[in-house]
Design a protein around this motif. Structure first.
Motif: not given
Lengths: 341, 54
Positions: A301, A316, A322
């Motif tokens: 993550s 982050t 993704y």
């Protein structure tokens, strides 16, 4: 999302590591003090004080109970994570360049420097977890640098703690039986110093970075090159991302060469490559000097980079990270999905 | 597959990527088939157990 800056070290970072849960980040630098931070807000939880020189390497066990540091003060120290107490010091003949726990937390390895009559070695010890202040200083193994090999710079344990894989100064990698110390094989992987070795989650393959401006992935069983990533500056670290099929490389022009170039030409960026297709897919700016180490959160993550500039940056990943997929991946997934119906 | 008709180089790139993906998938499937030998423990990446700190 804005990156979190971990400010506290006064000198260049040498290594950064997440613990198994990813809630903590362990950092070491040339300032002799190891630190532990909350990964979610960058608050420093504590420090580990005791080394008298640069700390080159740190590792934390899978229970976040003990951590281990290797230093230029010719020692390796075992610490209690929660209290900052030094539990034991393993004295060595030379600087300790790299330390690591085995996958079961009951053995440790140290890579010691080759200098002044000492050959440089990979040394393993058994760890007494029940009485951590009582450790056996007789090594389980002492693998001295073999005739014909240049010094070892990095090393780590493979799956099941079965093998030790080492990277050498001349770009060679070598593999040893982690029980007997026998040399099993070696291959010339790069044209320059191997600066980092990080294993995949299952420890069946690993990525190495090199000063020859590239990184590569090899499999543990055959020492066969699976992938190669070309960069435009010396690389100091390389990490494999879980969840996504990416790798992250960090490096940059050496400090002594930077004074002759503009800051924006130092190439001080984290570089993302597609692990399977080997293409560079993105860069993240921020550091004012070379990136010395890259660590990826165990759940994929976020990532943390430790810089020559003395900062650790924690980024982050956002949704676009993704979502990113190659057309052939989308097609293959659709096909696999159709096959299941 | 409109893209494949664009040019032969684009077609070659797609075929190369397809091959790389198949090779990698085969490599990982082989490892997965020998899970016990490799001591592979399933790692869960869902965030069910994760404590979210606000």
């Amino acid at each position: 999302m804005r990156p979190i800056m971990l400010k506290g070290h006064e000198r260049s970072l040498t290594q950064v590591k997440y613990n198994k849960e990813g809630d903590l980040i362990f950092t070491v630098a040339k300032d002799k003090i190891a630190s532990v931070w909350y990964s979610y807000n960058g608050e420093r939880v504590g420090t580990y004080n005791g080394h008298q020189g640069t700390i080159w390497s740190i590792d934390v066990d899978s229970k976040s109970e003990f951590c281990l540091t290797g230093s230029a003060d010719f020692s390796m120290k075992l610490w209690e994570v929660s209290t900052g107490r030094c539990l034991f010091t393993f004295d060595q003949d030379t600087s300790v360049r790299r330390v690591e726990f085995d996958p079961y937390d009951n053995r440790i390895l140290a890579v010691t420097d080759k200098v002044m009559g000492f050959p440089g070695s990979i040394i393993t010890y058994k760890i007494n977890r029940d009485s951590p202040t009582q450790q056996d200083t007789t090594p389980l193994l002492k693998i001295d640098t073999k005739e014909g090999f240049e010094k070892v710079s990095v090393a780590g344990f493979s799956y099941l703690g079965k093998y030790i894989v080492a990277g050498h100064q001349d770009g060679t990698i070598s593999k040893y039986d982690a029980t007997t110390g026998a040399l099993i094989g070696s291959v010339k992987a790069h044209e320059g110093l191997i600066t980092d070795i990080q294993f995949s989650e299952d420890k069946t393959y690993f990525i190495i970075s090199s000063k020859d401006k590239s990184a590569s992935i090899y499999d543990v069983d055959n020492l066969k090159q699976l992938k190669r990533f070309e960069a435009d500056a010396p690389m100091n670290s390389a990490a494999i991302t879980p969840v996504k099929e990416f790798v992250v490389l960090g490096g940059g022009q050496e400090a002594r060469d930077v004074t002759t170039t503009a800051a924006n030409q130092g190439k001080f960026e984290a570089r993302f490559y597609h692990k399977i297709f080997e293409d560079e897919i993105g860069r993240v700016k921020g550091h004012f000097g070379p990136l010395n180490y890259i660590a990826v959160h165990p759940s994929g993550s976020s990532y943390a980079s430790g810089g020559e500039d003395g900062y650790v940056r924690v980024h982050t990943f956002e949704k676009s990270y993704y979502d990113f997929k190659y057309d052939v991946e989308v097609t293959a997934e659709a096909k696999a999905h159709a096959g299941e119906q | 597959t409109d893209l494949m008709e664009d040019s032969s180089s684009a077609r070659e790139l797609i075929l190369k990527r397809r091959r790389l993906l198949e090779e990698w998938t085969a490599f990982r499937a082989n490892v997965a088939a020998h899970k016990e030998q490799y001591g592979i423990v399933e790692v869960s990446h869902d965030n069910e157990d994760l404590e979210v700190i606000e």
